[in-house]
Motif scaffolding. Structure first.
Motif, short mmCIF file in Angstrom:
data_model
loop_
_atom_site.label_atom_id
_atom_site.label_comp_id
_atom_site.label_asym_id
_atom_site.label_seq_id
_atom_site.Cartn_x
_atom_site.Cartn_y
_atom_site.Cartn_z
N LEU A 108 81.12 122.93 55.45
CA LEU A 108 81.87 124.18 55.29
C LEU A 108 81.34 125.21 56.26
O LEU A 108 80.13 125.38 56.41
CB LEU A 108 81.76 124.70 53.85
N LEU A 109 82.26 125.88 56.91
CA LEU A 109 81.92 126.92 57.87
C LEU A 109 81.56 128.21 57.15
O LEU A 109 82.09 128.50 56.07
CB LEU A 109 83.09 127.18 58.81
N LEU A 110 80.70 128.99 57.74
CA LEU A 110 80.39 130.33 57.27
C LEU A 110 81.02 131.28 58.28
O LEU A 110 80.76 131.18 59.48
CB LEU A 110 78.87 130.53 57.21
N ARG A 111 81.89 132.15 57.81
CA ARG A 111 82.62 133.07 58.69
C ARG A 111 82.50 134.50 58.19
O ARG A 111 82.29 134.75 57.02
CB ARG A 111 84.11 132.71 58.73
N ALA A 136 83.75 140.73 55.34
CA ALA A 136 83.30 139.89 54.24
C ALA A 136 82.89 138.51 54.76
O ALA A 136 83.54 137.94 55.62
CB ALA A 136 84.41 139.73 53.20
N VAL A 137 81.80 137.99 54.21
CA VAL A 137 81.32 136.66 54.57
C VAL A 137 81.92 135.66 53.59
O VAL A 137 81.95 135.91 52.38
CB VAL A 137 79.77 136.61 54.52
N SER A 138 82.40 134.53 54.12
CA SER A 138 83.01 133.52 53.25
C SER A 138 82.79 132.13 53.82
O SER A 138 82.45 131.97 54.99
CB SER A 138 84.51 133.78 53.08
N ARG A 139 82.98 131.13 52.98
CA ARG A 139 82.98 129.73 53.39
C ARG A 139 84.42 129.36 53.73
O ARG A 139 85.36 129.86 53.13
CB ARG A 139 82.50 128.83 52.26
N ALA A 140 84.58 128.45 54.70
CA ALA A 140 85.94 128.09 55.12
C ALA A 140 86.00 126.66 55.63
O ALA A 140 85.01 126.09 56.06
CB ALA A 140 86.40 129.05 56.23
#
Length: 178
Positions: free
Chosen positions: A47-50, A56-60
């Motif tokens: 999973l990418l961290l963006r 906002a920081v999120s997984r993608a």
């Protein structure tokens, strides 16, 4: 007056893209990068961290548009390389088959998938990767989770726009959810 030469066929200007998004669904791909063992069982999910436009920081998941005159397989390879780096070594079959189709709507609640910019139709794939993954472009990091970790409430709440739902569907598709 100067003439602009189109060097990247298939790309729309920001104004053209905004206009198209307002009028019709846009075709996307979503890819769930996985590591598999010697028997083909999924052992880890990448999973990418963006950081989003709002900070906002999120997984993608790996995700992106399919360009005009671009084969879906080529779009899948392009986005995997763009996000995971050129040495990720994705194993995309000659004729990839999505595990599901996700419809993202600008209106909440139509489906579990939401994209405030547009109505997008996304073909979703699970893609084994065998090489060294180094996130690029707007991805800050790539973290490998076990299937149990990836389906945990903590990771799920870090994913936006319904991608957590899509991840759970991918895990079920490959037999990792009980």
């Amino acid at each position: 007056m100067t003439e602009m030469t189109e060097t990247t066929p298939g790309w729309l200007s920001p104004e053209e893209l905004e206009s198209a998004r307002a009028r019709m669904p846009i075709l996307y791909i979503d890819a769930v990068p996985v590591r598999v063992d010697e028997t083909g069982v999924v052992t880890h999910i990448g999973l990418l961290l963006r950081i989003g436009a709002d900070g906002a920081v999120s997984r993608a998941l790996v995700s992106g548009r399919v360009l005009h005159h671009e084969r879906v397989r080529d779009a899948l390879m392009r986005h995997l390389e763009k996000d995971l780096g050129p040495t990720a070594l994705p194993r995309v079959p000659a004729s990839p088959q999505p595990f599901t189709i996700a419809e993202y709507f600008p209106t909440h609640g139509v489906t579990p998938y939401h994209d405030p910019r547009q109505h997008a139709v996304s073909l979703a794939y699970v893609v084994p990767v065998a090489g060294d993954c180094r996130p690029r472009q707007d991805a800050l990091d790539l973290v490998w989770f076990t299937p149990e970790e990836a389906s945990s409430p903590l990771v799920q709440q870090e994913m936006l726009g319904g991608q957590g739902v899509l991840l759970k569907q991918a895990l079920a598709h490959v037999g990792c959810l009980s």
